[in-house]
Design an enzyme around this catalytic site. Structure first.
Site, mmCIF file in Angstrom:
data_model
loop_
_atom_site.group_PDB
_atom_site.id
_atom_site.type_symbol
_atom_site.label_atom_id
_atom_site.label_comp_id
_atom_site.label_asym_id
_atom_site.label_seq_id
_atom_site.Cartn_x
_atom_site.Cartn_y
_atom_site.Cartn_z
ATOM 1 N N GLU A 119 51.109 43.620 43.620
ATOM 2 C CA GLU A 119 51.626 43.794 42.419
ATOM 3 C C GLU A 119 51.932 42.309 41.780
ATOM 4 O O GLU A 119 53.202 42.013 42.506
ATOM 5 C CB GLU A 119 52.703 44.903 42.425
ATOM 6 C CG GLU A 119 52.176 46.321 42.985
ATOM 7 C CD GLU A 119 51.805 47.394 41.715
ATOM 8 O OE1 GLU A 119 52.462 46.632 40.628
ATOM 9 O OE2 GLU A 119 51.376 48.224 41.870
ATOM 10 N N ARG A 143 45.712 53.681 31.375
ATOM 11 C CA ARG A 143 45.680 53.410 32.644
ATOM 12 C C ARG A 143 44.461 53.836 33.504
ATOM 13 O O ARG A 143 44.111 52.993 34.073
ATOM 14 C CB ARG A 143 46.830 54.050 33.236
ATOM 15 C CG ARG A 143 46.897 54.020 34.932
ATOM 16 C CD ARG A 143 48.039 55.074 35.522
ATOM 17 N NE ARG A 143 47.951 55.131 36.937
ATOM 18 C CZ ARG A 143 48.649 54.701 37.779
ATOM 19 N NH1 ARG A 143 49.344 53.734 37.518
ATOM 20 N NH2 ARG A 143 48.459 55.028 39.040
ATOM 21 N N HIS A 196 47.191 44.268 41.139
ATOM 22 C CA HIS A 196 47.924 45.252 40.158
ATOM 23 C C HIS A 196 48.932 44.586 39.681
ATOM 24 O O HIS A 196 49.424 43.396 40.036
ATOM 25 C CB HIS A 196 48.462 46.706 40.998
ATOM 26 C CG HIS A 196 47.492 47.575 41.501
ATOM 27 N ND1 HIS A 196 46.802 48.489 40.708
ATOM 28 C CD2 HIS A 196 46.709 47.808 42.547
ATOM 29 C CE1 HIS A 196 45.782 49.225 41.145
ATOM 30 N NE2 HIS A 196 45.777 48.909 42.336
ATOM 31 N N SER A 197 49.798 45.201 38.645
ATOM 32 C CA SER A 197 51.059 44.694 38.012
ATOM 33 C C SER A 197 51.984 45.928 37.663
ATOM 34 O O SER A 197 51.275 46.961 37.590
ATOM 35 C CB SER A 197 50.872 43.720 36.754
ATOM 36 O OG SER A 197 50.167 44.690 35.780
ATOM 37 N N ALA A 218 43.585 50.111 33.842
ATOM 38 C CA ALA A 218 42.935 49.438 32.771
ATOM 39 C C ALA A 218 44.171 48.595 32.036
ATOM 40 O O ALA A 218 43.517 47.257 31.394
ATOM 41 C CB ALA A 218 42.485 50.468 31.712
ATOM 42 N N ARG A 219 45.186 48.947 32.073
ATOM 43 C CA ARG A 219 46.374 48.208 31.143
ATOM 44 C C ARG A 219 46.792 46.981 31.791
ATOM 45 O O ARG A 219 47.576 46.161 31.252
ATOM 46 C CB ARG A 219 47.314 49.089 30.773
ATOM 47 C CG ARG A 219 48.163 49.887 32.041
ATOM 48 C CD ARG A 219 48.853 50.877 31.636
ATOM 49 N NE ARG A 219 49.732 51.724 32.979
ATOM 50 C CZ ARG A 219 50.249 52.555 32.766
ATOM 51 N NH1 ARG A 219 50.476 53.176 31.495
ATOM 52 N NH2 ARG A 219 50.878 53.171 33.638
ATOM 53 N N GLU A 220 46.338 46.730 33.104
ATOM 54 C CA GLU A 220 46.862 45.511 33.846
ATOM 55 C C GLU A 220 46.002 44.547 33.665
ATOM 56 O O GLU A 220 45.392 44.013 34.649
ATOM 57 C CB GLU A 220 47.311 46.105 35.188
ATOM 58 C CG GLU A 220 47.838 47.279 35.486
ATOM 59 C CD GLU A 220 48.014 48.080 36.894
ATOM 60 O OE1 GLU A 220 47.410 47.216 37.897
ATOM 61 O OE2 GLU A 220 48.608 48.871 36.800
ATOM 62 N N ASN A 268 42.703 54.705 41.663
ATOM 63 C CA ASN A 268 43.401 54.277 42.759
ATOM 64 C C ASN A 268 44.188 55.331 43.582
ATOM 65 O O ASN A 268 45.170 55.334 44.284
ATOM 66 C CB ASN A 268 44.332 53.329 42.544
ATOM 67 C CG ASN A 268 44.902 52.415 43.713
ATOM 68 O OD1 ASN A 268 43.929 52.088 44.611
ATOM 69 N ND2 ASN A 268 45.964 52.025 44.029
ATOM 70 N N ARG A 269 43.656 56.603 42.932
ATOM 71 C CA ARG A 269 44.049 57.948 43.713
ATOM 72 C C ARG A 269 42.827 58.865 44.303
ATOM 73 O O ARG A 269 42.881 59.883 44.859
ATOM 74 C CB ARG A 269 44.913 58.935 42.948
ATOM 75 C CG ARG A 269 46.261 58.345 42.393
ATOM 76 C CD ARG A 269 47.198 57.940 43.546
ATOM 77 N NE ARG A 269 48.562 57.283 43.206
ATOM 78 C CZ ARG A 269 48.729 56.075 42.954
ATOM 79 N NH1 ARG A 269 47.949 55.340 43.158
ATOM 80 N NH2 ARG A 269 49.983 55.847 42.467
#
Length: 425
Positions: free
Chosen positions: A392, A243, A316-317, A186-188, A261-262
């Site tokens: 990333e 996240r 991603h970042s 979420a934070r990316e 993503n896990r």
């Protein structure tokens, strides 16, 4: 420093709360450190050593010397206790709250140009989730003969997981798939903006840009810019650094959220994920038991069963790295790994051309960290994707709170890399 001393100091503290009062949580005065995890054994040992110390885990990675690192944010009232641990660390930010302020306020919706396309000023700022939805609709409406709005499923809180399907001269559903998803975490925020920049370039370039024409005539593009809408909204209203998704569980835990993503089935539950619901990498209790991941797996299987998937990119970042499979193991590799490494190296070189931004590349478990149950490994092994990647984005210095004036440069450099990749893969 002795590891036992770290553990003894850590147990004196309680975890940081996720919100402050009725408004968004404040990060004013938080310092961000990059800690040398190898000095404490490895990143897992270091995270264990922190125990109940109220730090915010931001990112794992490797420094220029190849040593494992862990980026953490420390509240101002616990800086003395953190410094007493005497860790090998460098300061990335003196004030995380001030960095968040450089992202700027959420921008308004831009006007449409003569083609009906949202103005390029969209990329001057970050935006509210509702404006993203409008952006996708307007972009698609300007390209009606070659696109449609799509939904892959629904989030835990009932928001649609939506995006755009684009195709070329042969018509829809006629070519192998290129599948992108953004904002799994979420934070990316930069990920959805960059994915939207790629969409913008495809829509506006198809008429006259031969590179875009070649890509869209050879592949059907399926693009889902925000696949964690609940978490994304929460970062804008309550807690900027959230996240996971916003999934609640049974009465056994009051913790909220699963790391989407896990939660994929390939490598589920292995190293680089956690069975602890409080962890940022909580995998869930079973593969696909988060509705977002279940929807993405079903969507991928539908694409695989149709014309197949040529390329998948999970955006991603902020590690500036092109991640290839595998993440769940450091010992095995896809059969075409040599071709993938060659393509990734050349893609990285193209990304560097506009602004000299350096992207590392290679199997994720080796070049970044082990991550079990991730999307790219599922795409490679369970959906037969030829190139299952994670990328990333920048920046290793600003982290998740990339200033708004870096949105457009980030999109521009990635666009150069994708143009190369699409015509050479």
């Amino acid at each position: 420093m002795k590891l036992l001393n770290v553990i003894w100091l850590a147990v004196a503290f309680t975890p940081i709360s996720q919100a402050s009062g009725d408004g968004p949580a404040s990060f004013d005065g938080f310092k961000v450190y990059r800690v040398d995890a190898s000095a404490a054994g490895d990143a897992a040992d270091l995270k264990s050593a922190f125990g109940a110390l109220p730090i915010i885990e931001l990112n794992n990675g490797h420094g220029n010397n190849g040593k494992a690192t862990l980026d953490v944010a420390v509240p101002p009232e616990h800086l003395s206790a953190f410094n007493a641990l005497n860790l090998e660390a460098t300061i990335l930010s003196e004030d995380l709250g001030a960095d968040i302020a450089t992202e700027g306020p959420l921008g308004g919706y831009p006007g449409l140009d003569e083609r009906g396309v949202p103005d390029l000023s969209w990329f001057d700022s970050y935006h509210a989730y509702e404006d993203h939805i409008r952006y996708w609709a307007d972009l698609q409406a300007s390209f009606t003969n070659n696109s449609e709005l799509i939904e892959a499923g629904s989030s835990f809180e009932g928001r649609p997981i939506q995006g755009i399907h684009l195709w070329g001269s042969s018509g829809k559903n006629s070519k192998p798939a290129v599948f992108f998803n953004g904002n799994v975490h979420a934070r990316e925020w930069i990920t959805s903006m960059v994915v939207e920049y790629l969409l913008y370039q495809i829509v506006t370039g198809y008429e006259n840009d031969t590179t875009v024409q070649t890509a869209l005539d050879n592949y059907d593009f399926y693009v889902l810019p925000v696949v964690n809408p609940d978490g994304f909204v929460y970062t804008q209203t309550n807690y900027r650094l959230w996240r996971k998704n916003r999934q609640t569980r049974d009465s056994n835990t009051t913790e909220i959220g699963t790391d989407i993503n896990r939660n994929w089935s390939v490598g589920f539950g292995g190293d680089g994920s956690s069975s602890n619901p409080a962890s940022e990498t909580f995998s869930g209790y079973a593969p696909g038991d988060s509705p977002e991941c279940a929807a993405l797996m079903d969507f991928a299987q539908a694409l695989a069963a149709d014309k197949g998937i040529k390329l998948y990119v999970d955006w991603h970042s902020y590690a500036q790295t092109i991640l290839l499979s595998y993440g769940y193991t450091c010992d095995d590799f896809p059969a075409n790994i040599d071709k993938q490494i060659s393509l990734a190296g050349n893609t990285s070189a193209k990304i560097a051309e506009p602004y000299n931004t350096t992207f590392e590349y290679g199997p994720g478990c080796i070049v970044l960290y082990q991550s079990s149950g991730n999307g790219r490994d599922y795409m490679t092994d369970a959906a037969g994707t030829e190139f299952g990647w994670g990328i990333e984005l920048r920046s290793t210095s600003y982290g998740f709170v990339l200033p708004a004036n870096q949105i457009l440069p980030s999109g521009e450099e990635i666009w150069e890399g994708m143009k190369y990749l699409w015509v050479n893969m």
